[in-house]
Motif scaffolding. Sequence first.
Motif, PDB file in Angstrom:
ATOM      1  N   VAL A 186       0.847  -1.173   0.000  1.00  0.00           N
ATOM      2  CA  VAL A 186       0.000   0.000   0.000  1.00  0.00           C
ATOM      3  C   VAL A 186       0.891   1.234   0.000  1.00  0.00           C
ATOM      4  N   ARG A 187       0.581   2.183  -0.836  1.00  0.00           N
ATOM      5  CA  ARG A 187       1.363   3.415  -0.888  1.00  0.00           C
ATOM      6  C   ARG A 187       1.122   4.193   0.405  1.00  0.00           C
ATOM      7  N   PRO A 188       2.170   4.562   1.118  1.00  0.00           N
ATOM      8  CA  PRO A 188       1.981   5.278   2.384  1.00  0.00           C
ATOM      9  C   PRO A 188       1.494   6.706   2.142  1.00  0.00           C
ATOM     10  N   VAL A 189       0.700   7.195   3.046  1.00  0.00           N
ATOM     11  CA  VAL A 189       0.260   8.583   2.983  1.00  0.00           C
ATOM     12  C   VAL A 189       1.310   9.460   3.646  1.00  0.00           C
ATOM     13  N   ARG A 190       1.151  10.781   3.561  1.00  0.00           N
ATOM     14  CA  ARG A 190       2.196  11.707   4.000  1.00  0.00           C
ATOM     15  C   ARG A 190       2.614  11.490   5.459  1.00  0.00           C
ATOM     16  N   TRP A 191       1.674  11.268   6.355  1.00  0.00           N
ATOM     17  CA  TRP A 191       2.027  11.157   7.771  1.00  0.00           C
ATOM     18  C   TRP A 191       2.739   9.831   8.079  1.00  0.00           C
ATOM     19  N   GLN A 192       2.704   8.854   7.189  1.00  0.00           N
ATOM     20  CA  GLN A 192       3.367   7.562   7.423  1.00  0.00           C
ATOM     21  C   GLN A 192       4.800   7.552   6.924  1.00  0.00           C
ATOM     22  N   ARG A 193       5.257   8.574   6.182  1.00  0.00           N
ATOM     23  CA  ARG A 193       6.613   8.568   5.625  1.00  0.00           C
ATOM     24  C   ARG A 193       7.631   8.914   6.654  1.00  0.00           C
TER      25      ARG A 193
END
Length: 113
Positions: A106-113
Motif C-alpha cells: 500500500v502506498r503510504p500517505v504523508r504522515w506515514q513517511r
Amino acid sequence: MPYPPPRPPAPNGPGLCPTCFAEVIWCVTVNQRAQMINATPDAKGNCCVRRDHTGRYLVRQLTRERPTTEGAEALHMPHAATCTVPPPRRTATPNRMSAARVRQGVRPVRWQR
C-alpha cells in the motif's frame, strides 16, 4: 464481552462425510483436531481408533515405535484416502497471477513517511 465466545467442540462419533455422504467416524487426533475415518475396519489402514472412558472416539497413526494395535483399538482407513469426491480445486493465488494484478503493498500517505 471481554472474552471471545468459546469455539464449538469438534464433531465426534458416527456421522457422514460432507462431500460424498459416506458413513464415517469423526475422531479426535493427538493434537485435538477432527479427522474422518472410514466406519468399517480395514486391515490395510494405518489409523487405530478407540473410545475413551467419556465416549469420545480417539485416533492415532501407526508409527515405528507403536506399529500394531493395542488394547481395544481397531485398525481403520482414513477417509481422505478413499473419498470418492475429489477436493475442490484451489483458486489462483497471488504468486500464480500476473504481475499487474498482484498487490505488492500500500502506498503510504504523508504522515506515514
